[in-house]
Design a protein around this motif. Structure first.
Motif, PDB file in Angstrom:
ATOM      1  N   ALA A 208      -9.526  -5.919  -3.232  1.00 52.40           N
ATOM      2  CA  ALA A 208      -9.628  -6.068  -1.780  1.00 52.40           C
ATOM      3  C   ALA A 208      -9.122  -7.431  -1.318  1.00 52.40           C
ATOM      4  O   ALA A 208      -8.819  -7.614  -0.136  1.00 52.40           O
ATOM      5  CB  ALA A 208     -11.074  -5.867  -1.327  1.00 52.40           C
ATOM      6  N   SER A 211      -3.583  -8.940  -0.445  1.00 52.78           N
ATOM      7  CA  SER A 211      -3.076  -8.505   0.860  1.00 52.78           C
ATOM      8  C   SER A 211      -2.263  -7.217   0.745  1.00 52.78           C
ATOM      9  O   SER A 211      -2.277  -6.376   1.657  1.00 52.78           O
ATOM     10  CB  SER A 211      -2.214  -9.605   1.487  1.00 52.78           C
ATOM     11  OG  SER A 211      -1.070  -9.881   0.684  1.00 52.78           O
ATOM     12  N   THR A 213      -2.864  -4.665  -1.007  1.00 47.62           N
ATOM     13  CA  THR A 213      -3.757  -3.510  -0.945  1.00 47.62           C
ATOM     14  C   THR A 213      -3.899  -3.020   0.492  1.00 47.62           C
ATOM     15  O   THR A 213      -3.845  -1.819   0.773  1.00 47.62           O
ATOM     16  CB  THR A 213      -5.146  -3.857  -1.513  1.00 47.62           C
ATOM     17  OG1 THR A 213      -5.023  -4.230  -2.892  1.00 47.62           O
ATOM     18  CG2 THR A 213      -6.095  -2.678  -1.393  1.00 47.62           C
ATOM     19  N   TRP A 214      -4.047  -3.951   1.413  1.00 46.96           N
ATOM     20  CA  TRP A 214      -4.293  -3.586   2.808  1.00 46.96           C
ATOM     21  C   TRP A 214      -3.016  -3.174   3.535  1.00 46.96           C
ATOM     22  O   TRP A 214      -3.061  -2.316   4.424  1.00 46.96           O
ATOM     23  CB  TRP A 214      -5.001  -4.735   3.519  1.00 46.96           C
ATOM     24  CG  TRP A 214      -6.339  -4.978   2.897  1.00 46.96           C
ATOM     25  CD1 TRP A 214      -6.708  -6.028   2.103  1.00 46.96           C
ATOM     26  CD2 TRP A 214      -7.467  -4.113   2.968  1.00 46.96           C
ATOM     27  NE1 TRP A 214      -7.996  -5.876   1.669  1.00 46.96           N
ATOM     28  CE2 TRP A 214      -8.497  -4.710   2.182  1.00 46.96           C
ATOM     29  CE3 TRP A 214      -7.719  -2.894   3.604  1.00 46.96           C
ATOM     30  CZ2 TRP A 214      -9.749  -4.129   2.029  1.00 46.96           C
ATOM     31  CZ3 TRP A 214      -8.969  -2.310   3.452  1.00 46.96           C
ATOM     32  CH2 TRP A 214      -9.974  -2.921   2.676  1.00 46.96           C
ATOM     33  N   TYR A 215      -1.896  -3.771   3.163  1.00 46.68           N
ATOM     34  CA  TYR A 215      -0.639  -3.322   3.761  1.00 46.68           C
ATOM     35  C   TYR A 215      -0.321  -1.886   3.344  1.00 46.68           C
ATOM     36  O   TYR A 215       0.065  -1.047   4.171  1.00 46.68           O
ATOM     37  CB  TYR A 215       0.508  -4.259   3.381  1.00 46.68           C
ATOM     38  CG  TYR A 215       0.518  -5.534   4.189  1.00 46.68           C
ATOM     39  CD1 TYR A 215       0.892  -5.536   5.534  1.00 46.68           C
ATOM     40  CD2 TYR A 215       0.149  -6.742   3.608  1.00 46.68           C
ATOM     41  CE1 TYR A 215       0.890  -6.696   6.276  1.00 46.68           C
ATOM     42  CE2 TYR A 215       0.146  -7.914   4.352  1.00 46.68           C
ATOM     43  CZ  TYR A 215       0.515  -7.884   5.687  1.00 46.68           C
ATOM     44  OH  TYR A 215       0.502  -9.037   6.426  1.00 46.68           O
ATOM     45  N   SER A 217      -2.467   0.250   2.449  1.00 44.35           N
ATOM     46  CA  SER A 217      -3.480   1.082   3.096  1.00 44.35           C
ATOM     47  C   SER A 217      -3.078   1.434   4.522  1.00 44.35           C
ATOM     48  O   SER A 217      -3.238   2.570   4.970  1.00 44.35           O
ATOM     49  CB  SER A 217      -4.834   0.356   3.098  1.00 44.35           C
ATOM     50  OG  SER A 217      -5.305   0.141   1.786  1.00 44.35           O
ATOM     51  N   PHE A 340      -8.967   2.320  -2.543  1.00 43.40           N
ATOM     52  CA  PHE A 340      -8.847   1.645  -1.249  1.00 43.40           C
ATOM     53  C   PHE A 340      -7.742   2.262  -0.401  1.00 43.40           C
ATOM     54  O   PHE A 340      -7.943   2.594   0.777  1.00 43.40           O
ATOM     55  CB  PHE A 340      -8.575   0.151  -1.456  1.00 43.40           C
ATOM     56  CG  PHE A 340      -9.812  -0.669  -1.649  1.00 43.40           C
ATOM     57  CD1 PHE A 340     -10.526  -1.137  -0.566  1.00 43.40           C
ATOM     58  CD2 PHE A 340     -10.263  -0.966  -2.923  1.00 43.40           C
ATOM     59  CE1 PHE A 340     -11.683  -1.895  -0.736  1.00 43.40           C
ATOM     60  CE2 PHE A 340     -11.417  -1.722  -3.116  1.00 43.40           C
ATOM     61  CZ  PHE A 340     -12.128  -2.191  -2.026  1.00 43.40           C
ATOM     62  N   VAL A 344      -8.396   4.575   3.095  1.00 43.63           N
ATOM     63  CA  VAL A 344      -7.845   4.288   4.425  1.00 43.63           C
ATOM     64  C   VAL A 344      -6.901   5.409   4.858  1.00 43.63           C
ATOM     65  O   VAL A 344      -6.894   5.825   6.023  1.00 43.63           O
ATOM     66  CB  VAL A 344      -7.124   2.933   4.434  1.00 43.63           C
ATOM     67  CG1 VAL A 344      -6.495   2.664   5.796  1.00 43.63           C
ATOM     68  CG2 VAL A 344      -8.101   1.811   4.093  1.00 43.63           C
TER      69      VAL A 344
END
Length: 397
Positions: A208, A211, A213-215, A217, A340, A344
């Motif tokens: 987590a 970064s 991972t979130w892009y 997602s 993750f 999302v």
């Protein structure tokens, strides 16, 4: 203990059996996960549901199936995908049985929430299948295992016919039998993947902090969310707007799901050879264009189908490209990253049906909901271009 590299160059039989069985098991799980969409008109009549209640029912399994991908993916990395897959399928039998016994909408929602666990099969399947293949083959391999999404299409093709011929409860008896068969086959023919028992939950959750991972997602929120949402909403659109019967609407829904799924390994394979982020920008542009076609097509069924086909192809290609990059985000934590990103992405399939149903009830129009999809695609394109195309961030060189 064997390492991932050892496994990648080990038994070809174990690798391809893992890939095959993980894919087939995901197909069966996704049939359960998406069971309400092709039967939505019948369920709405049986339980006297409004449009809002119907879209809530369609979205509810997506919620748990999305959120629980994170812990299930971590458990798969730590304890082994074979064990987790078998336990998951045993659990799914419970809500499938519940659905045959419920008589109120409230209890139906409880069963729908629990059957949502079937959606976590994606995190298990990717974690289990990925360790058997070297990095240069993982885009294609993960594209193949992700074809388990085809379960949505298989459900749309088969479940309305079973219900029409043998009754509503026969659908769930059929799904239970399939699930039991897969449990037995998985137990007999699949070998457990190598695991690291020293791996901690906090270590897995460290993804987590990445970064990337979130892009990924965010991008998967659009592409996979679109796949789930439109698989569920296509029968609703066709029935409410064009008066198409449930079986025919199910065929169109299956067409959309099949296109999304079949093109996925092609996108993954292309990402093995070309820069993934460069391809993604065209995916987002095409999604925006074909979504605009859909938004302007609610008076023409033919144009609507063209929009659905184009959107399905673009989203499916994008799904394959995105998951090519997942194993590179955090080595040894593929299940965690998958959890993750998949969570999302699943939420991308949860919210749109609710928003579309709410907007339809408020304004009497579906077009505004589709306009929000176009805006989301353009946001993803802008973020991608600024961070990865013009920026210096590269998940895969």
């Amino acid at each position: 203990m064997a390492t991932q590299q050892d496994v990648a160059h080990g038994s070809r039989y174990n690798a391809y059996m893992a890939l095959f069985m993980a894919t087939v098991a995901m197909i069966v799980c996704f049939m359960s996960w998406s069971n309400f969409a092709p039967l939505s008109a019948q369920v709405a009549t049986m339980f006297h549901l409004s449009v809002g209640q119907k879209t809530l029912l369609l979205a509810t399994p997506v919620l748990l199936g999305s959120i629980m991908r994170i812990p299930v993916g971590i458990l798969s990395d730590k304890y082994g995908g074979k064990k987790v897959y078998i336990i998951l399928m045993v659990f799914i039998l419970i809500p499938l049985f519940m659905i045959t016994k419920v008589h109120t909408f409230g209890m139906l929602l409880v069963a729908a929430l629990l059957v949502g666990m079937a959606g976590t099969s994606f995190a298990v399947g990717v974690s289990y299948a990925s360790v058997w293949f070297p990095p240069e083959q993982q885009g294609f391999a993960l594209g193949i295992v992700a074809m388990g999404n085809m379960g949505n299409a298989v459900a749309a093709l088969t479940l309305p016919k079973i219900s029409a011929s043998y009754g509503f409860t026969a659908v769930y008896h059929f799904l239970m039998v399939l699930t039991v068969i897969l449990i037995i086959l998985f137990a007999i023919f699949c070998k457990e993947m190598p695991t690291n028992k020293e791996k901690t939950i906090s270590g897995a959750l460290s993804v987590a902090k990445e970064s990337s991972t979130w892009y990924l997602s965010l991008f998967y929120f659009l592409t996979f969310g679109l796949f789930v949402s439109f698989t569920n909403l296509t029968p609703v659109f066709l029935g409410d707007i064009f008066g198409v019967n449930a079986v025919t609407a199910g065929l169109y829904s299956a067409l959309f799901a099949a296109l999304c799924t079949l093109i996925r390994p092609v996108g993954g394979s292309a990402a093995d050879h070309l820069r993934p982020m460069s391809m993604l920008q065209w995916v987002f542009i095409l999604i925006a264009i074909f979504s605009a076609v859909i938004m302007l097509s609610f008076k023409s069924q033919a144009i609507f189908i063209i929009g659905i086909v184009g959107t399905g192809l673009a989203a499916g290609w994008g799904n394959g490209v995105i998951f090519k990059m997942v194993p590179y985000v955090s080595k040894g934590n593929t299940g965690a990253v998958t959890g993750f990103v998949g969570a999302v992405g699943g939420l991308g399939g949860f919210f749109p049906p609710l928003v579309v149903g709410w907007i339809k009830g408020w304004t009497g129009s579906y077009e505004i909901g589709i306009a929000l999809l176009i805006i989301t695609a353009l946001i993803c394109w802008y973020v991608l271009r600024r961070r990865f195309i013009k920026g210096d961030v590269h998940i895969v060189q």
